[in-house]
Design a protein around this motif. Structure first.
Motif, short mmCIF file in Angstrom:
data_model
loop_
_atom_site.label_atom_id
_atom_site.label_comp_id
_atom_site.label_asym_id
_atom_site.label_seq_id
_atom_site.Cartn_x
_atom_site.Cartn_y
_atom_site.Cartn_z
N GLN A 147 0.84 -1.20 0.00
CA GLN A 147 0.00 0.00 0.00
C GLN A 147 0.87 1.24 0.00
O GLN A 147 1.89 1.31 0.69
N GLY A 148 0.46 2.23 -0.79
CA GLY A 148 1.20 3.48 -0.87
C GLY A 148 0.36 4.57 -1.52
O GLY A 148 -0.80 4.35 -1.88
N GLN A 149 0.97 5.74 -1.70
CA GLN A 149 0.29 6.89 -2.28
C GLN A 149 0.87 7.23 -3.66
O GLN A 149 2.08 7.16 -3.85
N GLY A 204 -4.71 6.59 -2.74
CA GLY A 204 -4.03 5.45 -2.17
C GLY A 204 -4.15 4.24 -3.08
O GLY A 204 -5.20 4.00 -3.68
N ARG A 221 -3.53 0.07 -3.34
CA ARG A 221 -3.31 -1.16 -2.58
C ARG A 221 -3.15 -2.32 -3.56
O ARG A 221 -4.05 -2.63 -4.34
N ASN A 239 -10.97 7.29 -2.11
CA ASN A 239 -9.53 7.53 -1.98
C ASN A 239 -8.65 6.30 -2.14
O ASN A 239 -7.46 6.35 -1.82
N LEU A 240 -9.20 5.18 -2.61
CA LEU A 240 -8.40 3.96 -2.70
C LEU A 240 -8.72 3.22 -3.99
O LEU A 240 -9.90 3.07 -4.36
#
Length: 369
Positions: free
Chosen positions: A96-98, A111, A113, A190-191
């Motif tokens: 997981q990261g941005q 974000g 994943r 947001n993901l």
């Protein structure tokens, strides 16, 4: 006992010349009923909201996660070791990261994943949340986006978006393979999900993962199992449960629920004082009757029992009427949804709360009775 019961019932249903006492009794019954109704409705809705939100959070995230800032290289061995722990049902590695995504010349921080299809559907409910497309279509250079992000950007199945990662010099193009809707606004907006191989390339983590997600057969054992896992893996890993990640939120929700219970219980307490005042007025009005009863042989205990039964009738009647009204309102809430909660503030659509409210109201009635 039949003697006291008959007189108490006669005092409740008074003659026309004593309508004042009867009116006070009706007001006392109404006060208890309104208090019980408010208590059931508010706590039922809040309990339903609490339970549904808990189900959504647990469905979107694993029960226990193990993470490392440097990444986990020998994650296959770690997965094998974790599989020996009791109550562990499934394990899935993830990254997981941005990143920044570009959609029609607009940039959004999102974000990302990275998951492994075979194991992710055993750990979370992501596959059940798919509303468009197919979860199994998640391959390299494809992604799954949330329904809120899809609505905001206009992205649909087969559309392309560009991803800018700090670990890559060039942007990466991803194709939308599916759209999910978990009911949690922030999560859906947001993901995005990608294949774990794509995530390794985006974040420069070749042959490594960022963490391991664990599902238990009992989610309330998460804190206990977490301690056992922490002792096993050592201090190089950060082990957290779903309760740790949402502790502040659930603590605030519990405090709000407790405060509402106290406030509503005070309403019921005021209604109980109305019963006491009704009995005092009734005793004053029935002074002559009490004298006659004493003269024909009734004891103080008999007189006390008569007015105790009157108060009991008022309390039971108010509780019964309030319970019936509370359950009826909960059923109407379930059907017509006339109470609206903004999904971007309360995380889940209002309909989920109503579906739980009528079930919770039955448990509350059982406790009151």
């Amino acid at each position: 006992m039949y003697f006291e019961f008959k007189i108490a019932l006669r005092y409740l249903i008074t003659k026309k010349r004593e309508k004042f006492v009867s009116l006070i009794s009706l007001i006392s019954v109404a006060g208890v009923a309104i208090g019980v109704m408010a208590l059931i409705v508010v706590l039922a809705v809040m309990s339903g909201f609490d339970q549904e939100l808990k189900d959504k959070i647990v469905g979107s995230f694993a029960h226990i996660t193990i993470e490392s800032e440097e990444g986990i290289g020998e994650y296959k061995q770690l997965v094998a070791d974790l599989g020996t722990f009791p109550h562990v049902e499934a394990i899935s590695p993830y990254i997981q990261g941005q990143v920044l995504i570009s959609v029609r010349n607009r940039l959004f921080p999102i974000g990302v994943r990275g998951v492994r299809l075979e194991s992710e559907k055993k750990v979370s409910k992501l596959k059940d949340y798919i509303v468009r497309g197919n979860f199994d279509n998640l391959r390299d250079n494809s992604c799954i986006i949330g329904g809120e992000l899809s609505s905001y950007t206009g992205l649909g199945i087969g559309d392309e978006l560009s991803v800018y990662s700090p670990f890559l010099k060039e942007k990466t193009h991803l194709v939308v393979a599916a759209v999910f809707n978990s009911g949690m606004y922030d999560y859906d907006f947001n993901l995005i999900f990608v294949n774990i191989n794509t995530a390794q390339r985006l974040f420069g983590m070749e042959n490594m993962v960022g963490g391991v997600a664990i599902k238990l057969d009992n989610l309330y054992l998460a804190d206990k199992i977490k301690l056992d896992i922490s002792r096993k893996v050592g201090f190089n890993y950060r082990v957290s449960s779903w309760m740790d990640r949402n502790r502040n939120f659930f603590a605030a929700l519990k405090l709000e629920k407790t405060a509402m219970f106290i406030i509503l219980a005070l309403i019921v307490l005021v209604a109980c004082f109305n019963i006491v005042s009704t009995l005092i007025v009734m005793v004053v009005e029935k002074t002559k009757d009490i004298g006659i009863l004493r003269s024909i042989g009734a004891s103080r205990k008999n007189i006390r029992r008569i007015f105790t039964l009157v108060g009991l009738f008022i309390g039971v009647s108010g509780t019964f009427l309030g319970s019936a009204a509370g359950i009826l309102i909960c059923l109407l809430l379930k059907r017509y949804h006339f109470l609206k909660l903004p999904a971007d503030i309360y995380y889940i659509p209002v309909s989920y709360t109503h579906l739980r409210a009528h079930e919770t109201s039955l448990h509350l009635v059982c406790r009151l009775l």
